[in-house]
Design an enzyme around this catalytic site. Structure first.
Site: not given
Length: 342
Positions: A124-126, A149, A153
């Protein structure tokens, strides 16, 4: 190719399974999913009896099960399995560490022992954290996760890449911007807002509504993952995005306009803890090296997505009425009854 897809009953995983079966006639797919609250076999209605598809319920952290599946001639693994909701990770990080970190580690180790030829870690970009008002995330951007979260990741990404360096496992990592489209669990912003508005319920807008997200249709994300699976270089990271930035308020207003609902249904709520201000992805690398391009124009795809939820009322009504365990009822029940995100 014989492929193990993990988390294939979730939103993005189910769309990916459908893509493989529809467009790659030589692929055989085993779908491993634990069917936690967001996993739903209804997402795969119509393919459950496909001759090149098989579903197995189980945990990616179960090394005995994963090892047995990989011994069935699996050539590639695509790991979508993840706990993915930021608010849930803030309330209860443990489940995120189990699936996203320990589960990914187990999957990587089993894949190494089985001699898997391709391994795609879907991220994810997060993991990059919050971006300033200008610029974009590239594959060289530092990892600065803001939530449990995102941290889980980022840890999974680094584990995956370490298995390439240490053991030679042919791992590739994809990092994608915000997805939308059919079968998305209605705790995420677009399906939550659409389904609330279809019932004339208010929609909760965090803070000032000016947080910026980079949106991509799930089908475009899936074609990007498929391109990396087949043509990506081991050890590489590929950012995936559609260069489509919108503030949350702009997005909300588009949904309201499409459904003909009044702005009075917007409810401003207290901002999320550690809420990243802006994401923006640079997909130049995957475009240049693998020839991938997004195919969906945002406004038209959003309109089609809204129409899908309008037509699939029975699907999301069942989820919103009965998908939460006693735990989540205790944690979030009152907020959900008020139409707020969990």
């Amino acid at each position: 190719m014989r492929i193990l897809v993990t988390g294939g009953a979730g939103f993005i995983g189910a769309n990916f399974v459908r893509l493989l079966l529809a467009e790659h006639s030589d692929d055989e797919v085993i779908n491993l999913d634990l069917l936690t609250y967001a996993g739903n076999l209804e997402n795969l209605a119509g393919v459950e009896n496909h001759p090149r598809y098989r579903f197995v319920r189980g945990d990616i952290a179960d090394r005995q099960l994963v090892g047995a599946l990989l011994d069935q001639g699996i050539e590639a693994v695509v790991n979508f399995a993840a706990e993915s909701h930021v608010d849930r990770s803030i309330a209860d990080p443990d489940a995120f560490l189990h699936t996203n970190v320990a589960g990914t580690l187990a999957l990587l180790d089993c894949a190494r022992r089985a001699g898997v030829k391709r391994f795609v870690q879907v991220s994810t970009d997060e993991v990059y954290g919050s971006l300033g008002p200008t610029g974009v995330f590239t594959e060289q951007s530092p990892l600065q996760p803001s939530s449990p979260y995102a941290a889980s990741k980022a840890a999974a990404d680094l584990l995956a890449l370490s298995f390439r360096t240490t053991y030679g496992l042919p791992v590739m990592v994809t990092r994608c911007s915000n997805n939308f489209g059919p079968y998305q669990f209605p705790e995420k912003v677009i399906p939550l807002f659409v389904t609330n508005l279809l019932d004339d319920q208010p929609v909760p807008l965090y803070g000032d509504g000016l947080n910026v997200r980079d949106w991509i249709h799930v089908a475009d994300h899936c074609t990007a993952v498929a391109a990396v699976l087949r043509h990506g270089q081991p050890g590489e990271v590929y950012n995936v995005g559609a260069r489509c930035e919108r503030t949350n308020r702009e997005l909300t207003e588009l949904i309201l306009a499409e459904l003909g609902k009044p702005p009075a249904l917007i409810r401003h709520v207290t901002d999320r803890l550690g809420h990243d201000r802006r994401y923006a992805m640079d997909p130049a690398k995957i475009e240049r090296e693998l020839g991938w391009r997004p195919r969906h124009e945002f406004r038209q795809a959003l309109r089609q997505t809204i129409a899908w939820y309008r037509d699939q009322r029975s699907w999301w009504e069942r989820i919103k009425s009965g998908a939460y365990t006693d735990y989540y009822e205790r944690m979030y029940g009152e907020r959900l009854r008020q139409g707020l995100p969990a």
